[in-house]
Write a protein that holds these residues in place. Sequence first.
Motif, PDB file in Angstrom:
ATOM      1  N   GLN A 214     -31.713 -19.478 -29.124  1.00 48.46           N
ATOM      2  CA  GLN A 214     -32.490 -19.322 -30.340  1.00 48.46           C
ATOM      3  C   GLN A 214     -33.876 -20.098 -30.388  1.00 48.46           C
ATOM      4  O   GLN A 214     -34.075 -21.015 -29.446  1.00 48.46           O
ATOM      5  CB  GLN A 214     -31.603 -19.872 -31.434  1.00 48.46           C
ATOM      6  CG  GLN A 214     -30.367 -19.065 -31.582  1.00 48.46           C
ATOM      7  CD  GLN A 214     -30.254 -17.627 -31.751  1.00 48.46           C
ATOM      8  OE1 GLN A 214     -31.000 -17.155 -32.639  1.00 48.46           O
ATOM      9  NE2 GLN A 214     -29.700 -16.858 -30.844  1.00 48.46           N
ATOM     10  N   GLU A 215     -34.853 -19.562 -31.149  1.00 48.69           N
ATOM     11  CA  GLU A 215     -36.071 -20.233 -31.146  1.00 48.69           C
ATOM     12  C   GLU A 215     -36.089 -21.689 -31.452  1.00 48.69           C
ATOM     13  O   GLU A 215     -36.914 -22.535 -31.243  1.00 48.69           O
ATOM     14  CB  GLU A 215     -36.960 -19.591 -32.381  1.00 48.69           C
ATOM     15  CG  GLU A 215     -37.318 -18.161 -31.761  1.00 48.69           C
ATOM     16  CD  GLU A 215     -37.999 -17.574 -32.832  1.00 48.69           C
ATOM     17  OE1 GLU A 215     -38.914 -18.121 -33.756  1.00 48.69           O
ATOM     18  OE2 GLU A 215     -38.246 -16.188 -32.927  1.00 48.69           O
ATOM     19  N   ASP A 216     -35.017 -22.143 -32.296  1.00 48.84           N
ATOM     20  CA  ASP A 216     -34.806 -23.399 -32.614  1.00 48.84           C
ATOM     21  C   ASP A 216     -34.323 -24.420 -31.428  1.00 48.84           C
ATOM     22  O   ASP A 216     -34.266 -25.528 -31.795  1.00 48.84           O
ATOM     23  CB  ASP A 216     -34.176 -23.715 -34.071  1.00 48.84           C
ATOM     24  CG  ASP A 216     -32.789 -23.387 -33.846  1.00 48.84           C
ATOM     25  OD1 ASP A 216     -32.369 -23.077 -32.666  1.00 48.84           O
ATOM     26  OD2 ASP A 216     -32.003 -23.688 -34.781  1.00 48.84           O
TER      27      ASP A 216
ATOM     28  N   LYS B  99     -29.509 -10.089 -41.426  1.00 51.56           N
ATOM     29  CA  LYS B  99     -29.508 -11.361 -42.188  1.00 51.56           C
ATOM     30  C   LYS B  99     -30.340 -11.424 -43.409  1.00 51.56           C
ATOM     31  O   LYS B  99     -29.985 -11.905 -44.390  1.00 51.56           O
ATOM     32  CB  LYS B  99     -30.264 -12.628 -41.097  1.00 51.56           C
ATOM     33  CG  LYS B  99     -29.248 -12.651 -39.846  1.00 51.56           C
ATOM     34  CD  LYS B  99     -30.118 -13.940 -38.942  1.00 51.56           C
ATOM     35  CE  LYS B  99     -29.173 -13.884 -37.695  1.00 51.56           C
ATOM     36  NZ  LYS B  99     -29.709 -15.073 -37.039  1.00 51.56           N
TER      37      LYS B  99
ATOM     38  N   ASN C 107     -30.865 -12.988 -33.033  1.00 52.63           N
ATOM     39  CA  ASN C 107     -32.373 -13.304 -33.320  1.00 52.63           C
ATOM     40  C   ASN C 107     -32.671 -13.763 -34.694  1.00 52.63           C
ATOM     41  O   ASN C 107     -31.587 -14.106 -35.562  1.00 52.63           O
ATOM     42  CB  ASN C 107     -33.542 -12.337 -32.565  1.00 52.63           C
ATOM     43  CG  ASN C 107     -33.396 -10.942 -33.501  1.00 52.63           C
ATOM     44  OD1 ASN C 107     -33.038 -10.929 -34.545  1.00 52.63           O
ATOM     45  ND2 ASN C 107     -33.816  -9.989 -32.897  1.00 52.63           N
ATOM     46  N   ASN C 108     -33.798 -14.055 -35.112  1.00 55.73           N
ATOM     47  CA  ASN C 108     -33.773 -14.403 -36.513  1.00 55.73           C
ATOM     48  C   ASN C 108     -33.614 -13.386 -37.562  1.00 55.73           C
ATOM     49  O   ASN C 108     -33.418 -13.643 -38.813  1.00 55.73           O
ATOM     50  CB  ASN C 108     -35.507 -14.879 -36.627  1.00 55.73           C
ATOM     51  CG  ASN C 108     -35.859 -16.201 -36.049  1.00 55.73           C
ATOM     52  OD1 ASN C 108     -35.041 -16.971 -35.731  1.00 55.73           O
ATOM     53  ND2 ASN C 108     -36.980 -16.363 -35.773  1.00 55.73           N
TER      54      ASN C 108
END
Length: 180
Positions: free
Chosen positions: A80-82, A172, A150-151
């Motif tokens: 993930q991006e984080d 989401k 993903n987000n």
Amino acid sequence: GKREYSLSFSDFCIDNKGIIYYYTAKTDNAHIQDGFLTGDLTAQNQNGEKETWFKSKLVGYYKPGDAITTYSSTHPFCVQEDGSITFYYTFTDTIYSIKNNKKIEPKYCIHLGKNSIPTNLLNNMPGIDIKKYVQSNADLRWLVNNVFENNAYLYFTYLTGFEKSYTVIYNKKNRKTTNM
């Protein structure tokens, strides 16, 4: 870099701290000379130290070279991006998140309805017995797999028996689920 480690695995992922996560798909790995038996997820840090999670009763049951029937997760890791890693392993109704401190937390619980099987039953059942069980229950919903996130979306597949595969997409933002 290079790290020496004899391990049977089907996929791996490296986090932003250099920890390597190996997906071993319930492989016994009895060949490892230090006696380190693995579960479905094994981590090795930069110092060569190892940890394992999701150890079923079957780990340690098979000997090297035994022919076994296994069901592995096709795509167990999704970075993930984080910096966290979405992780899934075979025969669970939970999708996990691996945080930067190697902490593993439940992220999503997947409920496939009344025709599903308790995950603890599958997790501790030999592969050949799972095949017989699924063949005798053709409408059984099982084997959540192919998890991507993903987000905006969570995507996964699952099987009904051995014949039908379904795709689920969870949006989401609007919290809507599409089952195809």
